[in-house]
Design a protein around this motif. Structure first.
Motif, PDB file in Angstrom:
ATOM      1  N   GLN A 141       0.832  -1.197   0.000  1.00 31.00           N
ATOM      2  CA  GLN A 141       0.000   0.000   0.000  1.00 31.00           C
ATOM      3  C   GLN A 141       0.874   1.257   0.000  1.00 31.00           C
ATOM      4  O   GLN A 141       2.088   1.188   0.223  1.00 31.00           O
ATOM      5  CB  GLN A 141      -0.938  -0.010   1.203  1.00 31.00           C
ATOM      6  CG  GLN A 141      -1.886  -1.195   1.230  1.00 31.00           C
ATOM      7  CD  GLN A 141      -2.707  -1.313  -0.042  1.00 31.00           C
ATOM      8  OE1 GLN A 141      -3.294  -0.351  -0.520  1.00 31.00           O
ATOM      9  NE2 GLN A 141      -2.750  -2.522  -0.612  1.00 31.00           N
ATOM     10  N   ASN A 142       0.242   2.383  -0.217  1.00 28.44           N
ATOM     11  CA  ASN A 142       0.995   3.637  -0.326  1.00 28.44           C
ATOM     12  C   ASN A 142       1.191   4.264   1.053  1.00 28.44           C
ATOM     13  O   ASN A 142       0.708   5.346   1.348  1.00 28.44           O
ATOM     14  CB  ASN A 142       0.259   4.603  -1.257  1.00 28.44           C
ATOM     15  CG  ASN A 142       1.196   5.662  -1.814  1.00 28.44           C
ATOM     16  OD1 ASN A 142       2.377   5.401  -1.999  1.00 28.44           O
ATOM     17  ND2 ASN A 142       0.679   6.849  -2.068  1.00 28.44           N
ATOM     18  N   SER A 143       1.912   3.532   1.899  1.00 27.82           N
ATOM     19  CA  SER A 143       2.226   4.022   3.243  1.00 27.82           C
ATOM     20  C   SER A 143       3.610   3.534   3.627  1.00 27.82           C
ATOM     21  O   SER A 143       4.061   2.476   3.160  1.00 27.82           O
ATOM     22  CB  SER A 143       1.203   3.529   4.267  1.00 27.82           C
ATOM     23  OG  SER A 143       1.358   2.141   4.517  1.00 27.82           O
ATOM     24  N   LEU A 144       4.269   4.259   4.502  1.00 30.38           N
ATOM     25  CA  LEU A 144       5.623   3.891   4.917  1.00 30.38           C
ATOM     26  C   LEU A 144       5.614   2.553   5.647  1.00 30.38           C
ATOM     27  O   LEU A 144       6.503   1.724   5.438  1.00 30.38           O
ATOM     28  CB  LEU A 144       6.206   4.986   5.807  1.00 30.38           C
ATOM     29  CG  LEU A 144       7.667   4.790   6.221  1.00 30.38           C
ATOM     30  CD1 LEU A 144       8.580   4.763   5.004  1.00 30.38           C
ATOM     31  CD2 LEU A 144       8.097   5.889   7.194  1.00 30.38           C
ATOM     32  N   GLN A 145       4.603   2.316   6.477  1.00 33.55           N
ATOM     33  CA  GLN A 145       4.533   1.066   7.221  1.00 33.55           C
ATOM     34  C   GLN A 145       4.424  -0.136   6.274  1.00 33.55           C
ATOM     35  O   GLN A 145       5.088  -1.162   6.461  1.00 33.55           O
ATOM     36  CB  GLN A 145       3.324   1.089   8.163  1.00 33.55           C
ATOM     37  CG  GLN A 145       3.153  -0.168   9.006  1.00 33.55           C
ATOM     38  CD  GLN A 145       4.318  -0.396   9.956  1.00 33.55           C
ATOM     39  OE1 GLN A 145       4.648   0.480  10.753  1.00 33.55           O
ATOM     40  NE2 GLN A 145       4.961  -1.558   9.867  1.00 33.55           N
ATOM     41  N   SER A 146       3.589  -0.007   5.247  1.00 30.59           N
ATOM     42  CA  SER A 146       3.425  -1.095   4.289  1.00 30.59           C
ATOM     43  C   SER A 146       4.717  -1.356   3.524  1.00 30.59           C
ATOM     44  O   SER A 146       5.081  -2.507   3.273  1.00 30.59           O
ATOM     45  CB  SER A 146       2.292  -0.766   3.311  1.00 30.59           C
ATOM     46  OG  SER A 146       2.083  -1.818   2.401  1.00 30.59           O
ATOM     47  N   GLN A 185      -3.582   8.334   8.775  1.00 31.53           N
ATOM     48  CA  GLN A 185      -4.611   9.125   8.095  1.00 31.53           C
ATOM     49  C   GLN A 185      -4.370   9.115   6.590  1.00 31.53           C
ATOM     50  O   GLN A 185      -3.252   9.323   6.125  1.00 31.53           O
ATOM     51  CB  GLN A 185      -4.608  10.561   8.612  1.00 31.53           C
ATOM     52  CG  GLN A 185      -5.645  11.456   7.963  1.00 31.53           C
ATOM     53  CD  GLN A 185      -5.541  12.906   8.423  1.00 31.53           C
ATOM     54  OE1 GLN A 185      -4.621  13.261   9.160  1.00 31.53           O
ATOM     55  NE2 GLN A 185      -6.479  13.741   8.000  1.00 31.53           N
ATOM     56  N   GLU A 186      -5.446   8.889   5.813  1.00 28.17           N
ATOM     57  CA  GLU A 186      -5.323   8.943   4.355  1.00 28.17           C
ATOM     58  C   GLU A 186      -5.479  10.383   3.885  1.00 28.17           C
ATOM     59  O   GLU A 186      -6.437  11.062   4.249  1.00 28.17           O
ATOM     60  CB  GLU A 186      -6.364   8.060   3.679  1.00 28.17           C
ATOM     61  CG  GLU A 186      -6.149   7.956   2.183  1.00 28.17           C
ATOM     62  CD  GLU A 186      -7.019   6.908   1.527  1.00 28.17           C
ATOM     63  OE1 GLU A 186      -6.488   5.857   1.144  1.00 28.17           O
ATOM     64  OE2 GLU A 186      -8.231   7.163   1.404  1.00 28.17           O
ATOM     65  N   VAL A 187      -4.535  10.842   3.071  1.00 30.13           N
ATOM     66  CA  VAL A 187      -4.482  12.243   2.646  1.00 30.13           C
ATOM     67  C   VAL A 187      -4.503  12.323   1.126  1.00 30.13           C
ATOM     68  O   VAL A 187      -3.804  11.562   0.444  1.00 30.13           O
ATOM     69  CB  VAL A 187      -3.204  12.927   3.189  1.00 30.13           C
ATOM     70  CG1 VAL A 187      -3.094  14.357   2.669  1.00 30.13           C
ATOM     71  CG2 VAL A 187      -3.202  12.916   4.712  1.00 30.13           C
ATOM     72  N   GLN A 188      -5.305  13.244   0.603  1.00 28.54           N
ATOM     73  CA  GLN A 188      -5.311  13.505  -0.838  1.00 28.54           C
ATOM     74  C   GLN A 188      -4.050  14.262  -1.209  1.00 28.54           C
ATOM     75  O   GLN A 188      -3.657  15.217  -0.537  1.00 28.54           O
ATOM     76  CB  GLN A 188      -6.542  14.349  -1.211  1.00 28.54           C
ATOM     77  CG  GLN A 188      -6.706  14.605  -2.695  1.00 28.54           C
ATOM     78  CD  GLN A 188      -7.468  13.516  -3.413  1.00 28.54           C
ATOM     79  OE1 GLN A 188      -8.110  12.690  -2.782  1.00 28.54           O
ATOM     80  NE2 GLN A 188      -7.411  13.515  -4.729  1.00 28.54           N
TER      81      GLN A 188
END
Length: 374
Positions: free
Chosen positions: A47-52, A135-138
């Motif tokens: 996914q588009n996150s650092l943790q993923s 938090q998901e951010v645009q």
């Protein structure tokens, strides 16, 4: 479960599809771990996150997990609607956090050759990311397109030594060809299948302020080679046309299947989609055209009429075995200064009879050769 026959355990595992359930089964005992691991790690989603990304890197570095990975999927989202922020909209972005995410993505995708059994890569680009607080951010379009280039560059770097033979790119905002120099440097592309899905002009124009902005389809096509056998060019969110598209330098002698959806056939026949199709007449076995339109350049007499397109394809595609054309094709479109690309209704009605006649002749010709026509 310790005393269960191995065949029964295998049957149980094969009928479990949810990743969470498979991971639970994997923890039962050593036998289950050995049986479940190849299935649960065959497809790896990031996914588009650092943790993923960090979790992804742990699998990359694992000698026991990495060999089982066959497919890598980036930022898959079901039933998501793509939308770029317009120039009048604003969001607060943490530039340091975005930079950290891009650095991690670069490191992860450059290391893809560590998956020695990798067969397929799918990259899905969405203008959103998940912050480190969850938090998901645009994203602003600048950061979104910059991240696209970062990921694409890293993946093409990896493909120099990767064995992956299939690449799917979705929601690509094509920019100037100069941004994709790294593609042309991949002279020994391993790909046998490439699917390119671009963002249409109508979606890009409210952000860019330009009704005609979109880079060349050729920007992300691999250099001419004999490996590519399947190609998909799509613009699922609306018509795509780029005056900069130049396809004349691309030839794939093994190309057997071509899908074109919502892509404009340009009146510049030597560089456009029509000429690209005809150039592969010796190898092409399957052609699919969906919701394609022919571009009308003002009052120019050099416009490509569908009747002429069908006649050319009939005469040149002598090895074609399957043709799929939907009801949305055979239309015409023009560029309106205010509305962007819109159907050219008048020309549609004037040309309809000749176009349909030419298509029916092509259809009948294929049927006589016992081809599949849909």
């Amino acid at each position: 479960m310790r005393d269960f026959p191995i065949e029964l355990v295998n049957t149980v595992i094969e009928n479990v599809s949810a990743t969470a359930d498979l991971l639970c089964l994997r923890s039962v005992n050593a036998t289950c771990q050995d049986l479940v691991t190849p299935k649960v790690f065959r497809k790896l989603c990031i996914q588009n996150s650092l943790q993923s990304v960090q979790n992804f890197q742990k699998v990359l570095e694992s000698d026991t997990l990495a060999p089982h990975v066959r497919e890598v999927v980036y930022d898959l989202r079901d039933q998501e609607t793509f939308r770029l922020l317009q120039s009048s909209e604003s969001v607060c972005s943490d530039e340091l956090e975005i930079a950290e995410l891009e650095e991690a993505l670069t490191e992860a995708f450059c290391a893809l050759p560590q998956f020695t059994g990798l067969e397929s890569i799918s990259l899905n680009f969405w203008p959103k990311y998940v912050t480190q607080s969850g938090q998901e951010v645009q994203e602003q379009p600048f950061w979104f397109t910059n991240r696209q280039l970062t990921v694409l560059h890293a993946v093409h770097h990896a493909m120099r030594t990767s064995r992956a033979s299939s690449l799917s790119l979705n929601n690509v905002v094509l920019m100037s060809s100069a941004c994709y120099d790294f593609v042309s440097s991949l002279t020994n592309s391993p790909l046998s299948h490439l699917a390119l899905s671009v963002v249409g002009n109508g979606e890009v124009s409210p952000w860019s302020g330009s009704k005609s902005l979109n880079g060349s389809l050729g920007s992300l096509l691999p250099p001419s080679n004999s490996k590519l056998s399947s190609l998909v060019l799509r613009s699922p969110m609306g018509l795509y046309h780029s005056p900069a598209s130049q396809l004349s330098s691309f030839t794939y002698p093994s190309l057997q299947s071509l899908v074109v959806e919502n892509i404009m056939f340009d009146h510049v026949s030597s560089d456009g989609v029509e000429a690209f199709i005809a150039r592969h007449k010796h190898s092409l076995r399957r052609l699919e055209l969906r919701s394609c339109a022919s571009y009308v350049a003002g009052d120019s007499t050099g416009n490509a009429h569908w009747s002429a397109i069908w006649e050319r394809l009939r005469s040149e595609l002598t090895n074609l075995e399957e043709l799929v054309v939907d009801s949305g094709s055979q239309g015409y479109a023009r560029l309106d200064p205010t509305l962007g690309y819109i159907p050219h209704i008048k020309l549609d009605s004037e040309r309809a009879e000749d176009d349909m006649k030419a298509f029916q002749e092509f259809y009948a010709f294929l049927k006589t050769r016992k081809c599949i026509v849909a």
